[in-house]
Design a protein around this motif. Structure first.
Motif, PDB file in Angstrom:
ATOM      1  N   THR A  14     -47.812 -46.520  -7.487  1.00  0.00           N
ATOM      2  CA  THR A  14     -46.567 -46.556  -7.132  1.00  0.00           C
ATOM      3  C   THR A  14     -45.872 -47.650  -8.556  1.00  0.00           C
ATOM      4  OG1 THR A  14     -47.554 -48.235  -5.315  1.00  0.00           O
ATOM      5  CG2 THR A  14     -47.138 -45.735  -5.155  1.00  0.00           C
ATOM      6  N   PHE A  15     -47.470 -48.533  -8.368  1.00  0.00           N
ATOM      7  CA  PHE A  15     -46.175 -49.625  -9.541  1.00  0.00           C
ATOM      8  C   PHE A  15     -45.437 -48.350 -11.042  1.00  0.00           C
ATOM      9  CE2 PHE A  15     -49.245 -51.831  -7.329  1.00  0.00           C
ATOM     10  CZ  PHE A  15     -47.893 -53.593  -7.259  1.00  0.00           C
ATOM     11  N   GLN A  16     -46.687 -47.458 -11.588  1.00  0.00           N
ATOM     12  CA  GLN A  16     -46.413 -46.925 -12.980  1.00  0.00           C
ATOM     13  C   GLN A  16     -45.024 -46.404 -11.977  1.00  0.00           C
ATOM     14  OE1 GLN A  16     -48.261 -46.147 -15.237  1.00  0.00           O
ATOM     15  NE2 GLN A  16     -49.521 -47.919 -15.355  1.00  0.00           N
ATOM     16  N   LEU A  17     -44.650 -45.656 -10.941  1.00  0.00           N
ATOM     17  CA  LEU A  17     -43.796 -44.973 -11.436  1.00  0.00           C
ATOM     18  C   LEU A  17     -42.339 -45.814 -11.304  1.00  0.00           C
ATOM     19  CD1 LEU A  17     -42.054 -41.643  -9.759  1.00  0.00           C
ATOM     20  CD2 LEU A  17     -43.116 -42.394  -7.683  1.00  0.00           C
ATOM     21  N   ARG A  18     -42.339 -46.852 -10.383  1.00  0.00           N
ATOM     22  CA  ARG A  18     -41.377 -47.250 -10.141  1.00  0.00           C
ATOM     23  C   ARG A  18     -40.601 -48.083 -11.397  1.00  0.00           C
ATOM     24  NH1 ARG A  18     -39.181 -48.721  -4.897  1.00  0.00           N
ATOM     25  NH2 ARG A  18     -41.512 -48.627  -3.301  1.00  0.00           N
ATOM     26  N   ALA A  19     -41.824 -48.183 -12.220  1.00  0.00           N
ATOM     27  CA  ALA A  19     -41.564 -48.533 -13.522  1.00  0.00           C
ATOM     28  C   ALA A  19     -41.313 -47.600 -14.119  1.00  0.00           C
ATOM     29  CB  ALA A  19     -42.080 -49.544 -13.714  1.00  0.00           C
ATOM     30  N   ALA A  20     -41.696 -46.459 -14.634  1.00  0.00           N
ATOM     31  CA  ALA A  20     -41.229 -45.328 -15.441  1.00  0.00           C
ATOM     32  C   ALA A  20     -39.863 -44.658 -15.163  1.00  0.00           C
ATOM     33  CB  ALA A  20     -42.061 -44.214 -15.184  1.00  0.00           C
ATOM     34  N   LEU A  21     -39.661 -44.916 -13.699  1.00  0.00           N
ATOM     35  CA  LEU A  21     -38.148 -43.889 -13.029  1.00  0.00           C
ATOM     36  C   LEU A  21     -37.543 -45.066 -14.096  1.00  0.00           C
ATOM     37  CD1 LEU A  21     -39.205 -43.283  -9.923  1.00  0.00           C
ATOM     38  CD2 LEU A  21     -38.841 -41.496 -11.913  1.00  0.00           C
TER      39      LEU A  21
END
Length: 333
Positions: free
Chosen positions: A152-159
């Motif tokens: 979820t950390f990855q997803l938020r940063a990538a978006l």
């Protein structure tokens, strides 16, 4: 004289807890800290020491130390911790770590910093930095492989790095994809759970964040122009993507020495699929020493092994902000 220096001169120790780290470090500060330290590494101003990471023969745990010194930032220290796969069942984070910062002028312990939250946000920041510098500007579909704690950390940063219009995701345990779906829906981005081959067919950017020891994505599945951020491989034997994919891609990493020894490229190097000299540091792209992506059809891979300097950089920022905002504890020694 800064408040931090006053505390150091008093001979005290700063403690920045997990809650304090969450209070002072956001994605913007994490991105800047990681991007800056990658640039410093490329300039030769910062270097990592050899990693120690071993199975301890108890609780299926991996434990070790990552350390380094940033001469430009005057940051010296280490992160101690590892991976306990049974923690989730106990309501704990599988990754457990603490960061120790020392005064480079005299070697005295300066701060103890909670490392769990910082590890998650600095890992996400590293993949975000790679997307910012290597992914096609017109990337529309983000693929997520893995749905563990860090996903979820990855997803938020990538978006935040591209105008993504859809998220496609795969995880061995499909039930855990609900965590990623919730984040995507919160941010107003359509979400779909798919099989791996379909994910590769659709995604313009793919993040892998698993603890796999065998390839999950195959060379023939990856379409031209894809950027992959491989973030899960940080130990000898781990592997997330087909080693043959490396020969079809331009390969970037945080640190070459760590990449070939315990990162995703270890398997490609061992099989002769690529040569060490073909691997480019992301710091060289940040500093303009390398062009990065050179065409819309080029496949780019970022092997994010997670260097100790990332931890030290973000911990140093956390200490500074915690002192400024009154979130740090001071113990007199």
């Amino acid at each position: 004289m800064s408040e931090e220096n006053n505390i150091n001169n008093e001979g005290g120790l700063l403690i920045v807890s997990e809650d304090a780290c969450k209070a002072v470090i956001d994605r913007t500060s994490a991105f800047s800290a990681v991007e800056n330290v990658f640039a410093a590494m490329s300039h030769g101003d910062a270097y990592n020491f050899p990693v120690i990471r071993e199975a301890i023969g108890y609780a299926d745990a991996l434990y070790g130390f990552k350390s380094g010194f940033d001469r430009a930032g005057k940051t010296l220290g280490l992160k101690s911790g590892g991976y306990w796969p049974g923690n989730a069942a106990k309501g704990l984070t599988n990754h457990q770590s603490t960061i120790f910062l020392f005064d480079p002028d005299n070697g005295k312990l300066r701060a103890l910093v909670g490392g769990n939250y910082l590890t998650a946000v600095r890992t996400a920041a590293a993949s975000a930095v790679s997307i910012a510098h290597l992914a096609r500007k017109d990337s529309k579909v983000l693929g997520m492989v893995g749905a563990g704690h860090q996903s979820t950390f990855q997803l938020r940063a990538a978006l935040e790095q591209r105008s993504f219009e859809k998220v496609v995701a795969w995880n061995k345990n499909k039930e855990r994809l609900k965590n990623l779906q919730a984040v995507a829906e919160e941010l107003g981005v359509p979400f779909e759970a798919v099989e791996r081959e379909q994910l590769c067919a659709e995604a313009d950017v793919i993040i892998t964040i698993t603890s796999a020891f065998e390839p999950l994505l195959m060379k023939e599945w990856i379409k031209p122009g894809t950027h992959l951020a491989c973030m899960g491989t940080d130990t000898k034997g781990k592997q997330e993507v087909d080693a043959d994919l490396m020969s079809a891609a331009t390969v970037f990493t945080d640190e070459v020495a760590q990449s070939i020894s315990l990162g995703e490229t270890q398997h490609a190097i061992a099989s002769g699929t690529i040569k060490e000299e073909a691997i480019i540091t992301i710091g060289d792209v940040i500093n303009g020493k390398h062009a990065g992506r050179t065409s819309d059809d080029e496949i780019t891979i970022f092997d994010g092994t997670g260097v100790g300097l990332q931890d030290l950089a973000i911990a140093s920022v956390a200490v500074k902000l915690a002192v400024e905002k009154g979130e740090a504890q001071h113990i007199s020694l």
